[in-house]
Design an enzyme around this catalytic site. Structure first.
Site, PDB file in Angstrom:
ATOM      1  N   PRO A  85       0.846  -1.208   0.000  1.00 48.99           N
ATOM      2  CA  PRO A  85       0.000   0.000   0.000  1.00 48.99           C
ATOM      3  C   PRO A  85       0.875   1.251   0.000  1.00 48.99           C
ATOM      4  O   PRO A  85       1.506   1.569   1.011  1.00 48.99           O
ATOM      5  CB  PRO A  85      -0.824  -0.130   1.280  1.00 48.99           C
ATOM      6  CG  PRO A  85      -0.016  -1.029   2.169  1.00 48.99           C
ATOM      7  CD  PRO A  85       0.733  -1.959   1.266  1.00 48.99           C
ATOM      8  N   ASP A 140       5.905   2.130   2.024  1.00 48.20           N
ATOM      9  CA  ASP A 140       4.983   1.023   2.249  1.00 48.20           C
ATOM     10  C   ASP A 140       4.294   1.250   3.588  1.00 48.20           C
ATOM     11  O   ASP A 140       4.934   1.183   4.648  1.00 48.20           O
ATOM     12  CB  ASP A 140       5.771  -0.293   2.254  1.00 48.20           C
ATOM     13  CG  ASP A 140       4.877  -1.519   2.387  1.00 48.20           C
ATOM     14  OD1 ASP A 140       3.701  -1.372   2.748  1.00 48.20           O
ATOM     15  OD2 ASP A 140       5.385  -2.638   2.133  1.00 48.20           O
ATOM     16  N   HIS A 141       2.987   1.498   3.537  1.00 48.42           N
ATOM     17  CA  HIS A 141       2.274   1.849   4.764  1.00 48.42           C
ATOM     18  C   HIS A 141       2.105   0.663   5.711  1.00 48.42           C
ATOM     19  O   HIS A 141       1.672   0.850   6.855  1.00 48.42           O
ATOM     20  CB  HIS A 141       0.895   2.426   4.420  1.00 48.42           C
ATOM     21  CG  HIS A 141       0.469   3.525   5.346  1.00 48.42           C
ATOM     22  ND1 HIS A 141       0.933   3.641   6.636  1.00 48.42           N
ATOM     23  CD2 HIS A 141      -0.393   4.555   5.175  1.00 48.42           C
ATOM     24  CE1 HIS A 141       0.378   4.696   7.212  1.00 48.42           C
ATOM     25  NE2 HIS A 141      -0.433   5.270   6.342  1.00 48.42           N
ATOM     26  N   ARG A 142       2.441  -0.547   5.269  1.00 46.52           N
ATOM     27  CA  ARG A 142       2.434  -1.675   6.203  1.00 46.52           C
ATOM     28  C   ARG A 142       3.599  -1.572   7.178  1.00 46.52           C
ATOM     29  O   ARG A 142       3.513  -2.038   8.322  1.00 46.52           O
ATOM     30  CB  ARG A 142       2.544  -3.000   5.434  1.00 46.52           C
ATOM     31  CG  ARG A 142       1.405  -3.311   4.493  1.00 46.52           C
ATOM     32  CD  ARG A 142       1.698  -4.558   3.690  1.00 46.52           C
ATOM     33  NE  ARG A 142       2.917  -4.422   2.892  1.00 46.52           N
ATOM     34  CZ  ARG A 142       3.423  -5.397   2.139  1.00 46.52           C
ATOM     35  NH1 ARG A 142       2.829  -6.574   2.076  1.00 46.52           N
ATOM     36  NH2 ARG A 142       4.531  -5.195   1.437  1.00 46.52           N
TER      37      ARG A 142
END
Length: 442
Positions: free
Chosen positions: A237, A413-415
């Protein structure tokens, strides 16, 4: 007697399954020595020169330049005993199997080769084979010619499938629905021989798209890049943040370094400062230098920086790495970046040089572009984009002045990286580029 061996396309130890033949360095009749370069191939990662593990005389090139070949497939035949005399092989002789010796620096697979007589020797008479009757091609159904002028029949996908199943040419029909759309009833009527003929435009536009289009096979670096970008875009994401900064002090410091004795002959660019800033800022925000391990359900934090530098080459985008960039001085980084980009532009970056990155920088500013929203490289969690440095009105101490202004963008990467960590990292990079003296405080 002559001994023929087939040289297979070797696995370059990167798990690749195929490669494109770029250019042969030998031709039939050439004498080669052990480990002599015989062919240049392009894998999904880079252009690679392959040596041959035998000495002898090349008898045949089995593939043409431009062809895609699977790893392990034979690409060249060589006579490793050119001084021997030809002798007919016994009729019941089985093909001699031989394992391909490893190439220097490359893995290999077992290859089955068969000895054959030297050219000019009398071939063994083939066993008689009963002649099979030639197949008769079925008569092709009559199909109405397509009207000129780029006419495309209007029909929904189910109707097109029905027409295909019934052998009806939609170009020969006139739709009865609103707007001339062809319906199922129109197709059934045509199949029963009661459909009205299509109205054909009497005006020939003379436009044939095929005469003004080019199709280029997707191969090598372009193919690998496309697959990696799709994987990243649909797996991680992405979040992208932007920051505009005044880098006038950095550009002034750059001019000072050019005149210093220590940096004599060293090419110092804005990318050099950005590389150093990323390494320093990553220590304060290690999340951007980590990676999401989906299989293990873990976040892997890396206590080193293998800095990727996106480089445009004639064969496509490559991202070679500066190993342990965080342990280098500014001068060492400048030298490493110059060497890395020079090799990349020459198309000589090795596959190994593009593996194992932890974070990447892409510099679209060299093309005069202000900023971008870059896609993260697989196996990483962040990528920094540098825009063009431009003279821009800027407020300094309450007054408008012309300053050197740069736009930064960071995709992460929003994770792995939350908005806070991404923002802090981008702010740190911006502060270091706006005033390199800030590095003293890190």
């Amino acid at each position: 007697m002559p001994e023929y061996k087939q040289f297979p396309l070797a696995d370059t130890a990167e798990g690749l399954t195929e490669a494109d033949i770029i250019a042969w360095q030998v031709k039939p009749g050439d004498t080669v020595t052990v480990n002599q370069i015989v062919v240049e191939v392009e894998t999904a990662k880079a252009a690679v020169e392959l040596p041959i593990p035998w000495a002898g005389v090349v008898t045949e090139l089995l593939v043409e330049p431009g062809q895609t070949v699977e790893v392990g497939a034979p690409i060249l035949t060589i006579d490793v005993d050119p001084g021997g005399k030809a002798a007919p092989a016994p009729a019941a002789e089985e093909p001699a199997e031989e394992e391909m010796k490893p190439l220097v620096g490359y893995g290999s697979k077992a290859v089955v080769t068969q000895r054959r007589a030297r050219k000019g020797a009398a071939p063994a008479a083939p066993a008689p084979v009963a002649a099979a009757p030639a197949p008769v091609a079925p008569a092709a159904p009559a199909v109405a010619s397509k009207p000129k002028g780029g006419y495309v029949p209007l029909a929904k996908p189910p109707v097109r499938k029905l027409a295909k199943d019934l052998g009806v040419d939609l170009h020969a029909l006139t739709g009865t629905a609103d707007g001339g759309v062809i319906t199922r009833d129109d197709v059934h009527a045509a199949a029963n021989g009661s459909a009205a003929p299509a109205a054909v435009s009497t005006v020939d536009s003379g436009y044939d798209p095929a005469t003004r289009e080019r199709r280029v096979p997707i191969k090598g670096v372009r193919k690998a890049t496309a697959a990696a970008m799709v994987q990243s875009a649909y797996t991680a994401p992405h979040v992208t943040e932007f920051l505009t900064i005044d880098v006038t002090p950095m550009m002034e410091f750059r001019e000072k370094l050019k005149k210093s004795r220590e940096f004599a002959g060293v090419k110092v660019t804005p990318l050099t400062f950005a590389a150093k800033a990323v390494c320093l800022a990553a220590k304060r925000t290690p999340d951007v230098n980590a990676v999401w391990d989906e299989a293990a359900q873990e976040i892997v934090y890396k206590d080193y920086v293998h800095l990727g530098i996106a480089a445009a080459t004639p064969r496509g985008l490559v991202v070679p790495k500066v190993r342990d960039a965080d342990s280098m001085s500014l001068k060492e980084l400048a030298i490493a970046l110059t060497e890395l980009t020079d090799v990349a532009r020459e198309g000589k970056t090795t596959p190994a040089a593009m593996l194992g990155g932890t974070i990447t920088i892409t510099n679209v500013g060299v093309f005069g572009v202000d900023t971008g929203t870059p896609i993260i490289n697989p196996g990483e969690s962040a990528i920094l984009c540098l825009g063009a440095i431009k003279d821009t009105p800027w407020v300094v101490d309450g007054e408008i002045k012309v300053r050197k202004v740069l736009q930064l963008s960071l995709s992460f990467d929003h994770r792995v990286v939350d908005g806070q960590q991404g923002s802090e990292f981008l702010a740190d990079v911006g502060a270091l580029l706006a005033d390199p003296a800030v590095a003293i405080t890190y």
